[in-house]
Design a protein around this motif. Sequence first.
Motif, mmCIF file in Angstrom:
data_model
loop_
_atom_site.group_PDB
_atom_site.id
_atom_site.type_symbol
_atom_site.label_atom_id
_atom_site.label_comp_id
_atom_site.label_asym_id
_atom_site.label_seq_id
_atom_site.Cartn_x
_atom_site.Cartn_y
_atom_site.Cartn_z
ATOM 1 N N THR A 442 0.862 -1.242 0.156
ATOM 2 C CA THR A 442 -0.148 0.014 0.057
ATOM 3 C C THR A 442 0.881 1.095 0.100
ATOM 4 O O THR A 442 2.060 1.178 0.741
ATOM 5 N N GLU A 444 1.236 5.390 0.482
ATOM 6 C CA GLU A 444 0.496 6.569 1.147
ATOM 7 C C GLU A 444 1.547 7.692 0.991
ATOM 8 O O GLU A 444 2.801 7.552 0.853
ATOM 9 N N HIS A 446 2.610 11.381 2.736
ATOM 10 C CA HIS A 446 2.484 12.060 3.750
ATOM 11 C C HIS A 446 3.196 13.662 3.245
ATOM 12 O O HIS A 446 4.325 13.607 3.157
ATOM 13 N N ASN A 451 -2.177 13.246 5.220
ATOM 14 C CA ASN A 451 -2.074 11.921 4.930
ATOM 15 C C ASN A 451 -2.834 11.452 3.761
ATOM 16 O O ASN A 451 -4.060 11.494 4.159
ATOM 17 N N THR A 453 -4.158 8.642 1.484
ATOM 18 C CA THR A 453 -4.277 7.246 1.317
ATOM 19 C C THR A 453 -5.064 6.670 0.308
ATOM 20 O O THR A 453 -4.877 5.620 -0.318
#
Length: 653
Positions: A442, A444, A446, A451, A453
């Motif tokens: 996964t 993501e 930042h 954040n 996602t």
Amino acid sequence: MKSLELLWLPLLFVLKDVSAQWNVWMPKDISAMTNSCVVIPCSFTYPSGVRPYRGIHGIFYFGHPYPQLFPPVVFKSRTEIVHESFKGRTKLLGDLSQKNCTLLINNVGTEHSGKYYFRADLGGANIYTYPDFTNLQVLDQPNIDVPEEIVSDRSLDLVCYVPDNCPDMIPEIHWMYTDYLPDPVFTPDNVEEGNTAVQSITLTFTPRPMHNGQQLGCRVHYPNTPYIYERIISLDVRYGPRSVWVNVSQEVMEGRSVVLHCDVDSNPVPTITWYFGDEELMSETASNASLFLEDLKPENEGVYTCVGDNGYGSMNTSMYLAVNYPPREPWINESLIALEGTSFTLHCNSKGNPMPTLTWLKDGELVGTITAEEGSVLELNDITPQADGVYRCLAENEHGKASSSLNITVEFAPVLLDDSKCTIVREGVHCICIASGNPEPTIEFHLPDLNITINGSNNRYNFFTHSDHYTSTGIIKLRDKGERGSNGDTGVHVHCSISNIYGSETIRLELQQEKKYMMAVIVGTIGGVAVIAFIIAAVRYVGQNNKKENGNPGQDVGSKVENPSMFYSAVKKDKQSLRKKVLKTELLGSKFNSILEEGTGDDSDYQSVGSVGVMERQELNYAALEFLHGRHRDGSFRRADGDGSDYTEIKTK
Ligand SMILES: *[C@@H]1O[C@H](CO)[C@@H](O)[C@H](O)[C@H]1NC(C)=O
Ligand SMILES: *[C@@H]1O[C@H](CO)[C@@H](O)[C@H](O)[C@H]1NC(C)=O
Ligand SMILES: *[C@@H]1O[C@H](CO)[C@@H](O)[C@H](O)[C@H]1NC(C)=O
Ligand SMILES: *[C@@H]1O[C@H](CO)[C@@H](O)[C@H](O)[C@H]1NC(C)=O
Ligand SMILES: *[C@@H]1O[C@H](CO)[C@@H](O)[C@H](O)[C@H]1NC(C)=O
Ligand SMILES: *[C@@H]1O[C@H](CO)[C@@H](O)[C@H](O)[C@H]1NC(C)=O
Ligand SMILES: *[C@@H]1O[C@H](CO)[C@@H](O)[C@H](O)[C@H]1NC(C)=O
Ligand SMILES: *[C@@H]1O[C@H](CO)[C@@H](O)[C@H](O)[C@H]1NC(C)=O
């Protein structure tokens, strides 16, 4: 002969007591050869009260004792008149006055065989035919006594005998056809039994199976006469089986039929029994027996034994029948999912005859070959993501092949690939984060205050992720170039977080220099999927470039690079990113591997691959160099021409 003797002796005893009665004393049986003569010994008595009147006369009758039946007269002392068939042949040797009626018959023929009665004529009414008689047997062959059973290897006595009751003609007797006999011993004998005599010659030898059916003869000859008599016998030698013939051992394909023959030499004919191991298959009394085996199965393979037994012995012979068949579908482990760094073994077993050769293939490439009784074991130690693939166990023999496969899926913690970076473009900042991992990681992003996602788009950013073949790509397009540190430094504060169940990592993405604008633009417009294609293209280029390197192993890498600045940009990368690059390229599959390992083939110019443009070419060269400094599992760097194989140990059970 013995029976005669027994009869005769009591007569001698009786004689005294009955001497005053009508009695005759002559052998019950006597024999003669044709053309020879016979002397029939004869004595008689009459009651003491009888006084012979005008002497004692005697008559011999043939066949019957009673004159009223007119039996042929053999001899008559009073006249010369005798029956036609005895004319000139008979003569009384005995003296009747001495109560001696001994008679000679000359030149006997088989027609003279029969009973001879003596009739005493003492004159007046004292005429008496004695009821006792001699039975004459006229032979045209000598006699041979053959035991009822002749058994091989046991000493055998064969007696040939001829009557010897003719004083003028003494027979000579010989065995014939004895040349082939082993150590024959001849024992002549002359037996007298109650006034009859027999000449014999005993042949003693030990018969062998080979003498079965052979002929032996006994020959009688009277010297100075043309008379020769022969008797031929054929030996019936009993012997246990002395040879049991069966087919030679052989190999037959499964499904076929065979006929196995068994031939036994014995006398008498044996009972032939066919066994498979201990199991009786058939039994038959004959000199040969055929065993029909149809539609052979592997379990029909084994020892076949034919036993011959005829009561005199038993013998057996065995043969081995091999049933060949192509390999059966191998048994192998189930597909499995394994974590990077673990070790395990894969087993493969197949049946076939001859024993199949077992070969392990990974993604179509040979990993190991072995011929094993039980099976083949492939050991995979401390596996890396490259161990992921299709493993096939191939069983082959001269009759065919069969295979089974399993899939190994290697799971591993995410690894950031070094294409990950941020680029400043006209519209803002584009960041790409590429990571490999299984399960696919996964991704993501930042930002200092946010954040991100999930896929989405708003006026501040545009974010999407894509996962394919253990590689996840996340791309975020930040519309504002001002996503910078609040303290005003020039770094873009974008972190990328990659994670799966085995681990996670958060990395700050580096900002590419301005000269990378063009690339960023292209990347931005083609999109994340294009990046993947991009990498594949890069890898293919690496393969080709590498081939060239392999062709000139002694040459310095730098001298071959056409663009020195690109070379420079490559070597400044740190070790960590090099490792990631290698990992990425290796993960792209067996096709890549085979390009590396094939020394020849399509040697097309890398230029043709680089159709995406100048920026891409730069990336390509960059990738190529990194590969040249590939990294071993143990962490040491290696040349690209190393084989890099991680599955090395193969052993049999
Ligand atoms: C009877 O006569 C024959 C011939 O002369 C003689 O050989 C034989 O011994 C005589 N038998 C007896 C019992 O005297
Ligand atoms: C066994 O031998 C016999 C006689 O020689 C032959 O006919 C037969 O075909 C043989 N069987 C096999 C299976 O060879
Ligand atoms: C097998 O035996 C049969 C009789 O049982 C006979 O006729 C035949 O000749 C034999 N065959 C051989 C090859 O001995
Ligand atoms: C075959 O013969 C051997 C000795 O020659 C004997 O030991 C064996 O038992 C025999 N096999 C059969 C099945 O009769
Ligand atoms: C494969 O099968 C063999 C035999 O059953 C077993 O010993 C071995 O552990 C298996 N390997 C794996 C990875 O399951
Ligand atoms: C292995 O995976 C392939 C797809 O990658 C699949 O088609 C095949 O059936 C799998 N084989 C086994 C034994 O699971
Ligand atoms: C983003 O996530 C990290 C850990 O996953 C957390 O430490 C941080 O506070 C989060 N930031 C915001 C703005 O939610
Ligand atoms: C984002 O979108 C792509 C394609 O549109 C899709 O494959 C992916 O699963 C999405 N990711 C998330 C986290 O929704």
